[in-house]
Design a protein around this motif. Structure first.
Motif, mmCIF file in Angstrom:
data_model
loop_
_atom_site.group_PDB
_atom_site.id
_atom_site.type_symbol
_atom_site.label_atom_id
_atom_site.label_comp_id
_atom_site.label_asym_id
_atom_site.label_seq_id
_atom_site.Cartn_x
_atom_site.Cartn_y
_atom_site.Cartn_z
ATOM 1 N N ARG A 90 40.618 33.787 27.489
ATOM 2 C CA ARG A 90 40.154 33.298 28.786
ATOM 3 C C ARG A 90 38.909 34.042 29.266
ATOM 4 N NH1 ARG A 90 46.038 33.561 31.615
ATOM 5 N NH2 ARG A 90 46.655 31.398 31.266
ATOM 6 N N THR A 91 38.300 33.466 30.264
ATOM 7 C CA THR A 91 37.271 34.172 31.031
ATOM 8 C C THR A 91 37.960 34.649 32.313
ATOM 9 O OG1 THR A 91 35.528 32.766 30.162
ATOM 10 C CG2 THR A 91 35.064 33.896 32.241
ATOM 11 N N THR A 92 37.707 35.894 32.697
ATOM 12 C CA THR A 92 38.293 36.381 33.951
ATOM 13 C C THR A 92 37.201 36.941 34.850
ATOM 14 O OG1 THR A 92 40.298 36.961 32.739
ATOM 15 C CG2 THR A 92 40.092 37.845 34.964
ATOM 16 N N VAL A 93 37.181 36.458 36.080
ATOM 17 C CA VAL A 93 36.264 36.990 37.094
ATOM 18 C C VAL A 93 37.055 38.009 37.898
ATOM 19 C CG1 VAL A 93 34.922 36.436 39.171
ATOM 20 C CG2 VAL A 93 34.937 34.840 37.222
ATOM 21 N N ILE A 94 36.537 39.230 37.957
ATOM 22 C CA ILE A 94 37.208 40.278 38.738
ATOM 23 C C ILE A 94 36.335 40.585 39.951
ATOM 24 C CG2 ILE A 94 38.136 42.633 38.691
ATOM 25 C CD1 ILE A 94 38.324 42.382 35.630
ATOM 26 N N GLU A 95 36.886 40.298 41.138
ATOM 27 C CA GLU A 95 36.105 40.558 42.359
ATOM 28 C C GLU A 95 36.396 41.966 42.859
ATOM 29 O OE1 GLU A 95 35.970 37.726 45.936
ATOM 30 O OE2 GLU A 95 36.592 39.644 46.818
ATOM 31 N N GLY A 108 31.251 47.776 35.593
ATOM 32 C CA GLY A 108 30.796 46.832 34.569
ATOM 33 C C GLY A 108 30.263 47.540 33.348
ATOM 34 N N LEU A 109 29.498 48.585 33.566
ATOM 35 C CA LEU A 109 28.931 49.320 32.427
ATOM 36 C C LEU A 109 30.032 50.085 31.688
ATOM 37 C CD1 LEU A 109 26.422 50.135 30.822
ATOM 38 C CD2 LEU A 109 26.100 52.034 32.403
ATOM 39 N N ALA A 110 30.844 50.797 32.454
ATOM 40 C CA ALA A 110 31.887 51.620 31.818
ATOM 41 C C ALA A 110 33.031 50.769 31.268
ATOM 42 C CB ALA A 110 32.424 52.642 32.815
ATOM 43 N N GLY A 111 33.184 49.562 31.803
ATOM 44 C CA GLY A 111 34.302 48.711 31.384
ATOM 45 C C GLY A 111 33.918 47.646 30.368
ATOM 46 N N GLY A 112 32.645 47.616 29.990
ATOM 47 C CA GLY A 112 32.205 46.666 28.962
ATOM 48 C C GLY A 112 32.257 45.226 29.397
ATOM 49 N N ALA A 113 31.878 44.971 30.648
ATOM 50 C CA ALA A 113 31.903 43.581 31.140
ATOM 51 C C ALA A 113 30.819 42.748 30.464
ATOM 52 C CB ALA A 113 31.688 43.580 32.652
ATOM 53 N N GLU A 114 31.079 41.460 30.338
ATOM 54 C CA GLU A 114 30.077 40.538 29.772
ATOM 55 C C GLU A 114 28.945 40.336 30.776
ATOM 56 O OE1 GLU A 114 33.229 40.319 28.566
ATOM 57 O OE2 GLU A 114 32.250 40.760 26.654
ATOM 58 N N ALA A 115 29.288 40.351 32.049
ATOM 59 C CA ALA A 115 28.262 40.187 33.087
ATOM 60 C C ALA A 115 28.732 40.819 34.390
ATOM 61 C CB ALA A 115 27.968 38.709 33.304
ATOM 62 N N ILE A 169 33.908 39.061 33.777
ATOM 63 C CA ILE A 169 32.780 38.995 34.717
ATOM 64 C C ILE A 169 33.183 39.816 35.942
ATOM 65 C CG2 ILE A 169 31.215 37.439 35.984
ATOM 66 C CD1 ILE A 169 31.529 36.710 32.958
ATOM 67 N N ILE A 170 32.427 40.839 36.255
ATOM 68 C CA ILE A 170 32.744 41.618 37.461
ATOM 69 C C ILE A 170 31.792 41.192 38.572
ATOM 70 C CG2 ILE A 170 33.031 43.913 38.468
ATOM 71 C CD1 ILE A 170 33.853 44.955 35.817
ATOM 72 N N LYS A 171 32.389 40.736 39.653
ATOM 73 C CA LYS A 171 31.593 40.184 40.751
ATOM 74 C C LYS A 171 31.813 41.015 42.021
ATOM 75 C CE LYS A 171 31.459 36.167 43.792
ATOM 76 N NZ LYS A 171 32.035 36.749 45.015
ATOM 77 N N ALA A 172 30.731 41.477 42.597
ATOM 78 C CA ALA A 172 30.835 42.223 43.860
ATOM 79 C C ALA A 172 31.113 41.246 44.998
ATOM 80 C CB ALA A 172 29.539 42.976 44.115
ATOM 81 N N GLU A 173 31.916 41.696 45.971
ATOM 82 C CA GLU A 173 32.309 40.784 47.067
ATOM 83 C C GLU A 173 31.106 40.302 47.888
ATOM 84 O OE1 GLU A 173 34.839 42.790 49.932
ATOM 85 O OE2 GLU A 173 33.401 44.393 50.234
ATOM 86 N N GLY A 174 30.007 41.089 47.870
ATOM 87 C CA GLY A 174 28.846 40.731 48.692
ATOM 88 C C GLY A 174 27.976 39.622 48.113
#
Ligand code: F6P
Length: 320
Positions: A162-167, A181-188, A218-223
């Motif tokens: 799956r693709t997972t977006v983490i807010e 994102g950098l330390a966790g190896g996120a795709e974006a 995908i790590i997405k900031a709430e802002g």
């Protein structure tokens, strides 16, 4: 200076207790009476002020949250509220104040400074959104919490392909997302400081999947201006891949502070007392290049926080 106060304000952050402990114990060591003000500026307006002893801050160093409680105060934002706060400090004979909090809380400290109160600001927020300091108290713990979640989410995302977006939190600042994102190896990583390119994001997911990537994180900031639900729907529609949303929310604000946060809290707390003892003018205290720094409070809050563009670009390179 014989009597000082300490308060925590705004969103709590891991390490606030360590900072309170340092202020209280260093203050007493310097022959000062230290008063704890409960519930931030709200409690100040209501006179919720109690003298603290060495033992009253025992066994809190390792605990998240704040033993003084915290609040966001609308009353304090008014001119009348600020005048009342100054009178309350005067009533208790408190000459100097240590404010532990984020941007809004330290700006409240600036208001008191303009009215003649000596204020030492400590950067207590998980957001890392203050321009004058490299790190804020609680940021390291929050990123560590996010990383723990990312590691777990990777397992299940891989299993289900799956693709997972983490807010993640951070208000208008993308630092939690960027570092995790950098330390966790996120795709974006999607952050408010850099405009989102949906085509590029979806292309990356599709190309990665075709190359055999088992999941996309995908790590997405709430802002970020796009809502997370909308984003998940768009990614799913455009990539044809199952996409899930995880909102980490308040999890990020709790937990025992890391070594880095305890050190930052303790050293900035000790510095605040040292400066009050010297009868210094109001300061914002933080850390730059590993050194504890103290800048003029008003000037420090005018410094804009810049995002680390190299770090952002590196995430792109590593996740290709
Ligand atoms: O400033 C800290 C923070 O956790 C932000 O990251 C978040 O946007 C906000 O506080 C949430 O505030 P509240 O506790 O009022 O919901």
């Amino acid at each position: 200076m014989k009597k000082i106060g300490v308060l925590t304000s705004g969103g709590d952050s891991p390490g606030m207790n360590a900072a309170i402990r340092a202020v209280v114990r260093c203050g007493i060591e310097a022959d000062m009476e230290v008063y704890g003000i409960h519930r931030g500026y709200e409690g100040l307006l209501d006179g919720e002020i109690h003298q603290l002893s060495r033992s009253s801050v025992g066994d809190i160093l390792h605990r998240g949250g704040t033993m003084l409680k915290t609040a966001r105060s609308d009353r304090f934002r008014t001119e009348e509220g600020q005048r009342h706060a100054v009178n309350m400090l005067d009533t208790f004979g408190i000459e100097g104040l240590v404010v532990i909090g984020g941007d809004g809380s330290l700006r409240g400290g600036c208001d008191l400074d303009r009215k003649g109160i000596k204020v030492m600001g400590l950067p207590g927020t998980i957001d890392n959104d203050l321009g004058y300091t490299d790190y804020t108290i609680g940021f390291d713990t929050a990123v560590t919490t996010v990383l723990d979640a990312v590691t777990k989410i990777r397992d299940t995302s891989s299993s289900h392909e799956r693709t997972t977006v983490i807010e993640v939190m951070g208000r208008h600042c993308g630092d939690i997302a960027l570092h995790a994102g950098l330390a966790g190896g996120a795709e974006a990583v999607l952050i408010p400081e850099i405009e989102i390119n949906l085509n590029e994001l979806c292309r990356k997911i599709v190309v990665g999947a075709n190359r055999g990537k088992q999941h996309s994180i995908i790590i997405k900031a709430e802002g970020v201006s796009v809502s997370s639900q909308e984003l998940v729907q768009t990614i799913e529609e455009r990539t044809g891949r199952e996409t899930r949303l995880v909102v980490l929310s308040y999890l990020q604000r709790g937990g025992s502070p890391t070594y880095r946060d305890r050190m930052l809290a303790t050293l900035t707390g000790a510095k605040a007392v040292e400066l009050l003892k010297e009868d210094s003018s109001s300061k914002a205290i933080g850390a730059v290049n590993g050194e504890i720094v103290a800048y003029d409070l008003q000037a420090a809050l005018k410094q804009k926080r810049e995002i680390d563009r190299e770090m952002y670009d590196l995430i792109g390179v590593l996740s290709k």
